[in-house]
Design an enzyme around this catalytic site. Structure first.
Site, PDB file in Angstrom:
ATOM      1  N   ARG A 237      -5.897  -3.208  -1.138  1.00 36.10           N
ATOM      2  CA  ARG A 237      -4.916  -3.163  -0.060  1.00 36.10           C
ATOM      3  C   ARG A 237      -3.567  -2.772  -0.644  1.00 36.10           C
ATOM      4  O   ARG A 237      -3.214  -3.183  -1.748  1.00 36.10           O
ATOM      5  CB  ARG A 237      -4.803  -4.511   0.663  1.00 36.10           C
ATOM      6  CG  ARG A 237      -5.976  -4.848   1.568  1.00 36.10           C
ATOM      7  CD  ARG A 237      -5.987  -3.929   2.793  1.00 36.10           C
ATOM      8  NE  ARG A 237      -6.998  -4.301   3.773  1.00 36.10           N
ATOM      9  CZ  ARG A 237      -8.225  -3.801   3.825  1.00 36.10           C
ATOM     10  NH1 ARG A 237      -8.594  -2.927   2.900  1.00 36.10           N
ATOM     11  NH2 ARG A 237      -9.057  -4.165   4.764  1.00 36.10           N
ATOM     12  N   GLU A 266       0.734   2.555   6.234  1.00 33.24           N
ATOM     13  CA  GLU A 266      -0.294   3.559   6.510  1.00 33.24           C
ATOM     14  C   GLU A 266      -0.199   3.997   7.968  1.00 33.24           C
ATOM     15  O   GLU A 266      -0.116   3.139   8.852  1.00 33.24           O
ATOM     16  CB  GLU A 266      -1.678   2.994   6.194  1.00 33.24           C
ATOM     17  CG  GLU A 266      -1.865   2.675   4.719  1.00 33.24           C
ATOM     18  CD  GLU A 266      -3.256   2.157   4.391  1.00 33.24           C
ATOM     19  OE1 GLU A 266      -4.129   2.129   5.289  1.00 33.24           O
ATOM     20  OE2 GLU A 266      -3.486   1.766   3.236  1.00 33.24           O
ATOM     21  N   HIS A 285      -6.911   6.366   2.828  1.00 30.83           N
ATOM     22  CA  HIS A 285      -7.722   5.162   3.061  1.00 30.83           C
ATOM     23  C   HIS A 285      -9.149   5.553   3.452  1.00 30.83           C
ATOM     24  O   HIS A 285      -9.653   5.196   4.519  1.00 30.83           O
ATOM     25  CB  HIS A 285      -7.092   4.273   4.139  1.00 30.83           C
ATOM     26  CG  HIS A 285      -7.498   2.834   4.014  1.00 30.83           C
ATOM     27  ND1 HIS A 285      -6.665   1.801   4.366  1.00 30.83           N
ATOM     28  CD2 HIS A 285      -8.651   2.251   3.578  1.00 30.83           C
ATOM     29  CE1 HIS A 285      -7.283   0.637   4.159  1.00 30.83           C
ATOM     30  NE2 HIS A 285      -8.495   0.899   3.682  1.00 30.83           N
TER      31      HIS A 285
END
Length: 329
Positions: A237, A266, A285
């Protein structure tokens, strides 16, 4: 009478049909945008929620008085207030197993891409800058035989260790809450304190969840312990890392490079200094982003939700305390 499910993630036709056989389904497109108002309007009737990448906080879930279960199409559960869910007896489930191998593939792809400068040199070819034979100024670093350091030895950490140990002959070091003898035996791995791992490893890979204890775990002091040839990989993360400290370490040559699939914000802002650095490989991601794995995750999430709404304990229950309240109640 069927229970009502609010779905804030599109499913394949097969999974959608299966869910609709057992529940009345309301699909909310783009809940972070215009669909948020529709989501809020649907919550008072919801018995179950299924989706991902949306923070479900107390003010939002207070709108759902009949809510029994939340099924997250993810491994991480940092978008959920577990204490709140426990108090209300709402079951939370996730999809921990099906993405392990795919995410480890992504991690090792970042290891190879950063070490061999794949993106930087591919862009040189694409933009017509390849004019002569590659010289030392464009050389990368070997991966085989180098020391792989893994911070967080869960399922994904073990899968990454397997690739490094068996595929590339890499000595494996790891740091976790406690030593894991089975991991050490299988991969000839060595347990280290966080500080020792940062000093010894050539590749430093984060595979741990975001919690109150891990937020900001890697900052300026930790980067200062790494060596100039170290390569930093994050597939966990973004908020586990102090991003400005990472940028400074890259700019100042404290570390060789970084391969990043996750970020503090993000999508990554277009003006992020990370995008100006040739020694950064940044991906959006994509840890579990394959057709096969995302479908398997969605299927797992549907299974979890239908079990919970049928009064059964979901296979991947995150908060057993809520289940205990349901059983005792």
């Amino acid at each position: 009478m069927k229970k009502h499910v609010v779905l804030y993630k599109k499913l394949s036709p097969t999974l959608m049909s299966r869910l609709q056989q057992h529940a009345d389904v309301t699909l909310i497109d783009e809940p972070n945008r215009d669909g948020l108002a529709r989501l809020r309007a649907a919550l008072p009737h919801a018995h179950g929620l299924l989706g991902a990448s949306l923070k479900l906080d107390a003010p939002l879930l207070d709108l759902a008085p009949h809510l029994e279960a939340v099924s997250s199409v993810s491994v991480g559960v940092d978008n959920y207030d577990l204490d709140y869910l426990d108090r209300r007896g709402i079951l939370l489930s996730n999809t921990p197993d099906v993405l392990t191998e795919t995410t480890a593939d992504t991690g090792f792809a970042l290891i190879l891409a950063t070490a061999r400068r794949m993106v930087e040199l591919a862009n040189m070819v694409r933009t017509g800058q390849w004019k002569s034979n590659i010289g030392p100024q464009h050389f990368g670093n070997d991966v085989h035989g180098k020391t792989l350091g893994i911070i967080g030895m869960g399922r994904i950490g073990e899968a990454l260790a397997q690739r490094g140990h068996f595929g590339f002959g890499m000595p494996v070091l790891y740091h976790s809450h406690s030593p894991k003898p089975a991991v050490e035996a299988r991969f000839n791995a060595g347990y280290r304190s966080l500080e020792a791992l940062l000093q010894e490893a050539d590749f430093i890979c984060l595979t741990l969840p975001l919690t109150a204890e891990t937020q900001g775990l890697i900052g300026a002091r930790q980067f200062a312990l790494m060596r100039p040839q170290s390569i930093f990989i994050n597939i966990s993360r973004g908020k586990v890392v102090d991003e400005p400290a990472l940028i400074a370490a890259l700019q100042q040559g404290q570390i060789r490079a970084a391969g990043l699939d996750v970020f503090e914000r993000e999508p990554l802002p277009h003006d992020s200094p990370l995008l100006q650095l040739n020694n950064v490989v940044a991906t959006p991601h994509i840890g579990s982003a394959t057709h096969e794995t995302r479908e398997a995750m969605a299927q797992c999430a549907v299974d979890n939700l239908l079990s919970a709404l049928a009064g059964e304990r979901p296979l991947n229950l995150v908060n057993p305390k809520a289940w205990g309240m349901r059983v005792s109640g």
